[in-house]
Design a protein around this motif. Structure first.
Motif, mmCIF file in Angstrom:
data_model
loop_
_atom_site.group_PDB
_atom_site.id
_atom_site.type_symbol
_atom_site.label_atom_id
_atom_site.label_comp_id
_atom_site.label_asym_id
_atom_site.label_seq_id
_atom_site.Cartn_x
_atom_site.Cartn_y
_atom_site.Cartn_z
ATOM 1 N N THR A 1 0.840 -1.188 0.000
ATOM 2 C CA THR A 1 0.000 0.000 0.000
ATOM 3 C C THR A 1 0.879 1.243 0.000
ATOM 4 O O THR A 1 1.999 1.204 0.510
ATOM 5 N N GLU B 1 -0.781 4.535 0.534
ATOM 6 C CA GLU B 1 -1.536 5.632 1.137
ATOM 7 C C GLU B 1 -1.508 5.515 2.650
ATOM 8 O O GLU B 1 -1.822 4.459 3.200
ATOM 9 N N LEU C 1 -3.875 2.778 4.328
ATOM 10 C CA LEU C 1 -5.105 2.424 3.627
ATOM 11 C C LEU C 1 -4.810 1.327 2.617
ATOM 12 O O LEU C 1 -3.836 1.417 1.861
ATOM 13 N N ARG D 1 -6.339 -1.012 -0.642
ATOM 14 C CA ARG D 1 -7.342 -0.926 -1.716
ATOM 15 C C ARG D 1 -7.492 -2.280 -2.394
ATOM 16 O O ARG D 1 -6.557 -3.051 -2.494
ATOM 17 N N THR E 1 -11.065 0.441 -4.885
ATOM 18 C CA THR E 1 -11.978 0.771 -3.787
ATOM 19 C C THR E 1 -11.274 0.488 -2.460
ATOM 20 O O THR E 1 -10.433 -0.408 -2.373
ATOM 21 N N LYS E 2 -11.623 1.240 -1.438
ATOM 22 C CA LYS E 2 -11.045 1.013 -0.108
ATOM 23 C C LYS E 2 -11.435 -0.385 0.371
ATOM 24 O O LYS E 2 -12.605 -0.748 0.348
ATOM 25 N N TYR F 1 -7.795 -0.993 6.414
ATOM 26 C CA TYR F 1 -6.664 -0.241 6.956
ATOM 27 C C TYR F 1 -5.746 -1.180 7.710
ATOM 28 O O TYR F 1 -6.203 -2.113 8.373
ATOM 29 N N ASP G 1 -17.500 4.101 4.094
ATOM 30 C CA ASP G 1 -16.248 4.854 4.080
ATOM 31 C C ASP G 1 -15.488 4.653 5.394
ATOM 32 O O ASP G 1 -14.411 5.184 5.573
#
Length: 173
Positions: A119, A121, A128, A130, A135-136, A139, A160
């Protein structure tokens, strides 16, 4: 429920809880005076690190809020980790920072590679992840800075915010 006690110049709001609840501190409004914590004023709630040390299931929203507030340090995320679901060790990962990426290859029985996640981000000490179509999906978060315990949080299909606490990733020693 809250109970208001006092007059207009000094008002104390106390949390009203069942008698079996452990209580920890009081809220004060209308005054700059601090009231010391008492056993009878707020429901007891363990901190995210305390819950992680006890191996409890942690609210994913609490875990994400905690991680976002922690100063980031690559050392908190790197190295060998024991991955456990429901308190049962099921795999190992060897996390590393490669440039701007966090990679965490995972192995069953310490030998058989099953997954390799990467990851790029990050929000504080929360990375985060994906999935398909970017799409998320969840975490990877710091749960206990002192013990360097990490956790994986899963996202709901149309949310979200993380909706489930998936697993712990602990340093073996």
């Amino acid at each position: 429920k809250f109970q208001q006690v006092g007059n207009n110049s000094h008002t104390v709001h106390r949390h009203i809880a069942p008698s079996s609840a452990l209580l920890k501190s009081q809220w004060v409004s209308g005054s700059s005076m601090d009231i010391p914590p008492t056993k009878n004023s707020m429901p007891f709630k363990d901190s995210v690190p305390d819950q992680a040390r006890a191996g409890k299931s942690i609210s994913p929203v609490d875990a994400l809020q905690y991680a976002r507030k922690q100063p980031y340090s690559p050392e908190d995320f790197t190295g060998c980790r024991c991955v456990s679901w429901g308190g049962v060790p099921v795999a190992w990962s060897y996390n590393c920072i490669c440039g701007e990426c966090l990679c965490y290859p995972t192995f069953i029985l310490g030998l058989i590679p099953i997954l390799c996640f990467c990851t790029t981000e990050r929000e504080g000490s929360a990375w985060l992840t994906r999935g398909k179509a970017q799409t998320k999906s969840g975490y990877f978060v710091l749960l206990d800075k002192e013990k360097k315990t990490l956790g994986l949080l899963g996202m709901g299909p149309m949310s979200d915010q993380p909706e489930c606490f998936c697993c712990y990733c602990r340093k073996p020693c």
